[in-house]
Design an enzyme around this catalytic site. Structure first.
Site, PDB file in Angstrom:
ATOM      1  N   ASP A 522       0.939  -1.137  -0.049  1.00 41.70           N
ATOM      2  CA  ASP A 522       0.009  -0.151   0.014  1.00 41.70           C
ATOM      3  C   ASP A 522       1.011   1.216   0.146  1.00 41.70           C
ATOM      4  OD1 ASP A 522      -2.173   1.573   0.303  1.00 41.70           O
ATOM      5  OD2 ASP A 522      -2.505   1.231   2.344  1.00 41.70           O
ATOM      6  N   GLU A 525       2.804   5.132  -3.884  1.00 41.48           N
ATOM      7  CA  GLU A 525       2.662   5.919  -5.031  1.00 41.48           C
ATOM      8  C   GLU A 525       4.083   6.961  -5.049  1.00 41.48           C
ATOM      9  OE1 GLU A 525       0.345   5.714  -2.589  1.00 41.48           O
ATOM     10  OE2 GLU A 525      -0.838   4.645  -3.899  1.00 41.48           O
ATOM     11  N   ASP A 598      -9.242   4.026  -2.030  1.00 44.62           N
ATOM     12  CA  ASP A 598     -10.071   4.503  -0.724  1.00 44.62           C
ATOM     13  C   ASP A 598     -11.232   5.007  -1.455  1.00 44.62           C
ATOM     14  OD1 ASP A 598      -8.096   3.623   0.696  1.00 44.62           O
ATOM     15  OD2 ASP A 598      -7.269   5.696   1.293  1.00 44.62           O
TER      16      ASP A 598
HETATM   17  C1  NOJ Z   1      -4.607   3.309   2.883  1.00 47.70           C
HETATM   18  C2  NOJ Z   1      -5.035   1.960   2.050  1.00 47.70           C
HETATM   19  O1  NOJ Z   1      -5.684   2.488   0.797  1.00 47.70           O
HETATM   20  C3  NOJ Z   1      -6.276   1.477   2.782  1.00 47.70           C
HETATM   21  O2  NOJ Z   1      -7.052   0.377   2.065  1.00 47.70           O
HETATM   22  C4  NOJ Z   1      -5.397   0.809   4.188  1.00 47.70           C
HETATM   23  O3  NOJ Z   1      -6.641   0.431   4.918  1.00 47.70           O
HETATM   24  C5  NOJ Z   1      -4.761   2.140   4.781  1.00 47.70           C
HETATM   25  N1  NOJ Z   1      -4.008   2.813   3.809  1.00 47.70           N
HETATM   26  C6  NOJ Z   1      -4.130   1.600   6.133  1.00 47.70           C
HETATM   27  O4  NOJ Z   1      -3.035   0.786   5.815  1.00 47.70           O
END
Ligand code: NOJ
Length: 931
Positions: A522, A525, A598
């Site tokens: 995660d 980017e 998200d």
């Molecule tokens: C951002 C991610 O997009 C999300 O899916 C994740 O739960 C959080 N970071 C925490 O790791």
């Protein structure tokens, strides 16, 4: 200790809390640059054909099997002396031709003229096999195009196509010989090509740029490139993920178009993204496809990892005035990038599947996933501790809901130090995984790229000692803020660092990991909470002096690659990796799955997930999905159920939720909703054999699992902008329900043949928009007449437990009483399929007889994957009922035909014509004749 040293850490901590709070609770548009605030975009966007310096191609010749030329400013044609400080030095152009209709064009500065630095050409994206597809050009022909005074150089691409370099004005295009030599895709037809050459900083040159409180030193000055690309005979363009927007890309500029931002390709951590915007999200694939009724499809890919902005120009746009009266059935686009070189690929199509195949011949085929990873995943930020894990796992069994993978988010670590465990919450991680694995299930832990700058953390210590971090513009380890606080970022551009990172996944290094643990990447980017636009500064430095601005969009790709290769090493090359990544770039499909980040628990986010996942599939990234339920917010039960019903068809099927949301495991919304969610998940498990077969198709051809309707029905105009329905393979059409309390849905069923409701078996006419009544029970799904698919109808706890289960064959007959389909099977986890250890069958129904044929190439029989599964049921949709028996050959056995439920486990499932217990082995050749 003086006062300062005592208060400083506290201040940092407060600042961090402040930043994190902002980060989590609001997405501020002002944090991100608009085109207007981005000098290169602003310059390129305001250029017209008359304010651009026209270039011409000179010294055109064939060398090393390529067509090469120099591009020089038209007015400077006579000058021979190189010019060191202007934009007028000759550029080098090279054009190469590859098998199957791919043309590659590169344009760069001339190294013999000693530019201040070499420009960045993205490595490790073009696959090595692509180089072997080069056609060695022997000669070029010259011809004068209609209306031109000077010649153009023409080279052969394939029997149907030529590539043309027009000298004056400079233009490159591919043309269709069978269609009067008309252009297919062209570059610089509107004369907007511009290439800012690197300069040595002179006195008075101020190249620095600021955005909010950030300063970008820009030591090499403006270095952007922009040009127009035209897709001829096209009605729409698609592709260039990742944006939350429609599938057919809306014009961003032109007459009658509400002025909009260009589509931005700049990988960013965008919190609470909105559902209809050209704003760039977590990933970038600079590949666009066109499609139109007149000709079909074509494509264009620019391999460049710097920030890119792309305008889709509305009908009637022209490069001089912005408006033209000329009618046109083409789509003009403007591509602008901050840095890099021109390394562009033209794809001639002509079908949509051809274009995707051509693109994946350059960037690689999607990896073959493990079978478990295409089943259902249960995630939440966070499953608190081992007890919580055990509880959730056991509830799935109690409620008879299958699932394959349980995920742990960042809170499972010791202080956000990845590869560690919080030893209070997770004291026995290996044992926890073994318990889950005993039911044939897996776990996933998160491993992000920011490394906590904590001297007691061995990973950090080693990385800093070895000099493995990205540097800031002054040459120190770049230090930014992320979940752990002060963090540094590994320089994943370096193969050495990637290999070192990969080793961290070995069982010895990743203490507490077991063979059933897989990985989630995660924030790659990369996300930097206190960086410009929540990412790394563009003037940060990578190995070889590469500036971050040049490599930004590929950073997450290299991280994903390193993790995925690490998992391969961990399993001694015997276990296929599973790594989910948020950031992506061209080529990501070779390393794992992607999710759309998200999203929010809103109906519009459910709706936009479909074009987002379809777009990823069109650009090679077939294994993708959106968070089921929506990450932010609390979905109403109805929305959650609809999301499961749709999400069960995403190639990657995972429920996930933010830590501030209420718990939402499938059994928490009352009996009826649990039943509905269970049913949605069951449909996915029943279809696993079909999905796995489609993943194999993607793995060998690049054609995605989830497809826009026009990929299957390319001449049906009604489908071109439909992004509410989609195809799974060539057989199933799925229509989402995107509104509350929907009682009806309009569903267009393309083609001339009929469709069968996949719940009832009822038949519907093709080529018609049907107004259908909808119930809470399911979203509309139809099976296309003329296709055959396989199901496994017995429900277990996980996909692993279904391995030996028998198959159900569903045959949907067309108007000629014919149908066909395929089934691919292998061990679901190893790489043995690459040595031929698989079963690949083709089923054909014709003249009242079903035949199973071997599609696997002849290979030594011991390499074959041995399976004993049988077919226990064959459902015939669209066959007149009357026959009572069928004859199985070669066993010469008679079996019964009767009316039996379409879905055996569902109460009140309508009865359909069924061949009962043919019990033929799925691996064998046989026929079954209806008597
Ligand atoms: C951002 C991610 O997009 C999300 O899916 C994740 O739960 C959080 N970071 C925490 O790791």
């Amino acid at each position: 200790m003086n006062n300062n040293t005592q208060t400083l850490p506290l201040l940092f901590f407060l600042l961090f809390l402040f930043l994190s709070f902002n980060h989590i609770h609001s997405w501020k548009k002002e944090e991100f640059r608009t085109c207007h605030q981005t000098p290169f975009c602003n310059r390129a966007r305001s250029r017209t054909s008359s304010t651009s310096t026209p270039l011409i191609a000179a010294d055109v010749t064939i060398s090393d099997g390529n067509l090469i030329a120099k591009l020089i400013p038209k007015a400077k044609q006579e000058e021979t002396q190189p010019n060191t400080n202007t934009n007028t030095n000759p550029l080098l152009l090279s054009l190469s031709v590859h098998q199957n209709g791919v043309v590659r064009l590169t344009i760069d500065e001339d190294p013999s003229l000693s530019p201040p630095k070499s420009r960045f050409q993205v490595p490790d994206v073009v696959v090595s096999e692509f180089h072997n597809t080069k056609l060695w050009l022997q000669r070029l022909t010259q011809e004068t195009l209609d209306g031109d005074d000077s010649p153009s150089s023409v080279v052969y691409v394939s029997d149907g196509f030529d590539a043309v370099l027009r000298h004056d004005p400079f233009e490159v295009f591919v043309r269709d010989k069978s269609n009067g030599n008309t252009r297919v895709v062209s570059l610089n037809s509107n004369g907007l090509f511009d290439f800012e050459q690197l300069k040595v900083k002179g006195e008075g040159d101020d190249w620095e740029e600021s955005f909010r409180s950030h300063r970008d030193k820009r030591p090499y000055g403006p270095q952007s490139i922009s040009f127009d690309v035209t897709f001829h005979d096209a009605d729409f363009v698609y592709g260039i993920p990742e944006h939350a927007t429609s599938l057919a890309l809306k014009p961003t500029k032109g007459p009658g178009v509400e002025e909009s931002e260009p589509y931005r390709l700049f990988n960013l951590d965008v919190f609470e993204y909105i559902h209809d915007s050209p704003f760039g999200l977590y990933g970038s694939v600079p590949f666009m496809l066109s499609h139109g009724k007149a000709r079909g499809s074509s494509g264009f890919f620019w391999l460049n990892a710097a920030e890119m902005q792309i305008d889709v120009l509305g009908s009637g746009w022209d490069a001089e005035n912005g408006i033209s009266k000329l009618p046109k059935n083409r789509v003009d686009t403007l591509w602008m990038s901050e840095a890099g070189v021109v390394d562009a690929f033209f794809f001639v199509g002509p079908t949509p599947k051809d274009v995707v195949k051509q693109y994946t011949s350059v960037t690689g085929m999607p990896a073959m996933p493990q079978l478990f990873s295409i089943a259902y995943h249960q995630c939440r930020w966070n499953y608190r501790d081992e007890e919580d894990v055990e509880h959730v796992d056991s509830k799935f069994d109690e409620f008879d809901i299958p699932y394959d993978v349980l995920w742990l988010d960042i809170e499972h670590t010791d202080g956000k130090k990845y590869f560690t465990w919080d030893n209070v919450l997770f004291p026995n991680p290996a044992e926890m995984q073994r318990k889950i694995a005993a039911k044939g299930r897996r776990m996933v832990t998160i491993v992000d790229p920011h490394i906590k700058r904590d001297e007691s953390f061995p990973l950090h210590k080693e990385a800093s000692e070895k000099g493995y971090y990205v540097k800031d513009s002054s040459g120190n380890d770049y230090d930014g803020w992320c979940w752990p606080g002060s963090s540094s970022y590994l320089d994943m551009l370096s193969p050495e660092i990637r290999s070192w990172w990969g080793d961290k996944f070995s069982y010895q290094n990743y203490v507490g990991s077991t063979p059933s643990l897989y990985i989630w990447n995660d924030m790659n980017e990369p996300s930097v909470f206190n960086g410009p636009e929540v990412t790394m500064p563009r003037d940060a430095l990578h190995v070889g002096g590469v500036e971050h601005r040049e490599v930004h969009n590929a950073y997450g790709y290299y991280f994903h690659m390193a993790t995925s290769e690490g998992l391969v090493k961990r399993g001694d090359g015997k276990d296929r990796p599973f790594v989910l990544s948020r950031a992506l770039f061209a080529g990501t499909q070779r390393y794992g799955a992607i999710w759309t980040g998200d999203n929010t628990a809103e109906w519009e986010h459910l709706r936009v997930s479909v074009p987002m996942v379809l777009t990823l599939g069109l650009t090679g990234v077939s294994f993708s999905g959106a968070d089921v339920g929506g990450f932010f917010g609390n979905p109403e039960p109805e929305l959650l159920v609809r999301w499961y019903q749709l999400g069960a068809f995403y190639p990657f099927f995972r429920a996930h939720a933010h830590h501030d949301t209420k718990r939402r495991e499938p059994w928490l919304f009352g009996e009826r909703n649990t039943e509905l969610i269970r049913d949605a998940i069951h449909v996915r498990y029943a279809l696993l054999p079909y999905y796995y077969t489609l993943f194999r198709e993607a793995n060998t051809t690049g054609v995605p699992v989830m497809r826009p309707l026009w990929m299957e029905f390319p001449s049906e105009e009604t489908t071109f902008s439909n992004d509410e329905a989609f195809m799974i393979g060539d057989s199933l059409l799925v229509q989402g329900i995107y509104t509350e309390r929907a009682k009806q849905a309009s569903v267009y069923l393309p083609g001339k043949e009929a469709w069968y409701d996949f719940r009832t078996g009822n038949v519907y006419k093709g080529g018609v928009t049907h107004k259908l009544g909808v119930t809470e029970e399911s979203i509309p799904v139809f099976m296309r007449a003329g296709t055959i698919l396989t199901r496994k109808d017995r429900f277990r706890r996980s996909s692993t437990q279904m391995t030996n289960d028998p198959y159900t064959l569903v045959i949907a007959l067309n108007s000629s009483q014919e149908a066909e389909g395929q089934l691919y099977i292998d061990d679901g986890s190893s790489f043995n399929f690459l040595q031929g250890a698989y079963i690949h069958r083709r089923f054909i129904f014709k003249d009242g007889k079903l035949t199973s044929l071997d599609l696997a190439p002849a290979s030594s029989s011991n390499a074959r994957y041995p399976v004993n599964n049988v077919i226990e049921r064959i459902i015939l949709l669209g066959h007149a009922f009357g026959s009572k028996n069928a004859l199985v050959e070669p066993s010469n056995q008679k079996v019964d035909i009767e009316l039996a439920p379409f879905w055996v486990q569902r109460k009140n499932s309508p009865a359909v014509m069924t061949i009962r217990k043919p019990n033929v082995r799925v691996a064998d050749d046989w026929t079954i004749k209806i008597l």
